[in-house]
Design an enzyme around this catalytic site. Structure first.
Site, PDB file in Angstrom:
ATOM      1  N   TYR A 136       0.770  -1.325   0.059  1.00  0.00           N
ATOM      2  CA  TYR A 136      -0.152   0.021  -0.060  1.00  0.00           C
ATOM      3  C   TYR A 136       0.804   1.187  -0.036  1.00  0.00           C
ATOM      4  CZ  TYR A 136      -4.681   2.160   0.809  1.00  0.00           C
ATOM      5  OH  TYR A 136      -6.011   2.701   0.426  1.00  0.00           O
ATOM      6  N   LYS A 143      -2.243   9.302  -0.304  1.00  0.00           N
ATOM      7  CA  LYS A 143      -3.235  10.095   0.645  1.00  0.00           C
ATOM      8  C   LYS A 143      -2.678  10.888   1.690  1.00  0.00           C
ATOM      9  CE  LYS A 143      -6.828   8.486  -1.750  1.00  0.00           C
ATOM     10  NZ  LYS A 143      -7.791   9.210  -2.110  1.00  0.00           N
ATOM     11  N   ASP A 173     -16.583  -1.486   2.973  1.00  0.00           N
ATOM     12  CA  ASP A 173     -16.842  -2.503   2.162  1.00  0.00           C
ATOM     13  C   ASP A 173     -17.125  -2.171   0.603  1.00  0.00           C
ATOM     14  OD1 ASP A 173     -17.775  -5.047   1.174  1.00  0.00           O
ATOM     15  OD2 ASP A 173     -19.509  -5.329   2.543  1.00  0.00           O
TER      16      ASP A 173
END
Length: 262
Positions: A136, A143, A173
């Protein structure tokens, strides 16, 4: 989008590929009594960003709220990220936010439209901005940059009555979450969910309601802030409560020490 439309906003949202889904959302909002338009946008293209504002918000039209929620990247170890991976990720996640915010601020300041009263800019980020985990690094760092830009832009635009905030989501989700957890070697999503203090994945509605709040008059004195919406995920650490007590911990006597007197 649907939440803001339900509040009476005239919504313009963008899409890249899913035109049928975008038009279905326009129809759904209209059926509920709201107003919405869909505009195709390639976030890596400066020309596309300018065209969006020229077409949808020409000078004098005004703009009240900008929500920047796009995210895309390559999920790879940092040693395998190519220059193109890095450039495209940055252009999509960081550069586009700054450019969109610049153009939105121009409309929010435009006295001809009556929009000089201020406005709201909200970015959607990710808990990878302040927590490191496998694959990530590229988007997480992007971000983090968006959250830093949020603070800098907030400080600069405050005098114009424009607030700038971010919403930092946890395990939400979405298709992207399931795609990430479908990679080989990534832990089981059910195990990860069990570690969230509230015991469930976040929903898109959880994020939408946080955005809705920051776009509302009730958040008029909040700016430069990142609101964490993660069910408590980032306040916990091993040993997790969901795993506590599976094995009875040794007593002080078993460790070879006398119990501490109360």
């Amino acid at each position: 989008m649907e939440s803001l439309a339900a509040d009476g906003a005239d919504v313009v949202f963008t899409y890249r590929r899913s035109e049928d889904e975008a038009q279905a959302l326009v129809s759904r909002i209209a059926a509920d009594g709201g107003s919405a338009r869909a505009h195709r946008l390639e976030l890596e293209s400066l020309e596309d960003i300018d065209r969006l504002f020229d077409d949808e918000f020409p000078p004098g039209s005004g703009l009240d709220v900008l929500v920047a929620s796009a995210a895309a990247s390559a999920f790879k170890p940092f040693t395998e990220l190519s220059a193109q991976n890095l450039e495209r990720s940055w252009a999509t996640n960081v550069r586009s936010f700054v450019l969109l915010a610049q153009r939105a601020a121009e409309r929010m300041r435009d006295e001809r439209s009556g929009a000089g009263r201020g406005g709201r800019i909200v970015a959607v980020t990710s808990y990878g901005s302040h927590r490191a985990f496998p694959l990530y690094g590229s988007i997480g760092s992007d971000k983090a940059s968006v959250e830093s830009w949020t603070r800098h832009i907030a400080a600069e635009l405050g005098r114009d009555g424009i607030t700038v905030n971010a919403v930092n989501g946890g395990l939400v989700d979405t298709d992207s979450l399931h795609y990430f957890y479908g990679h080989d070697g990534v832990p089981d999503l059910d195990t990860m969910t069990s570690r969230i203090p509230l015991g469930r994945l976040g929903t898109v509605d959880d994020i939408a309601e946080a955005v809705r709040f920051l776009a509302s008059p009730g958040a008029g004195y909040i700016t430069g802030h990142t609101l964490v919406v993660d069910g408590g995920l980032t306040v916990v650490a091993p040993p997790f409560w969901s795993e506590f007590g599976r094995n009875t911990p040794p007593t002080e006597e078993k460790r070879g020490r006398r119990p501490t007197d109360a």
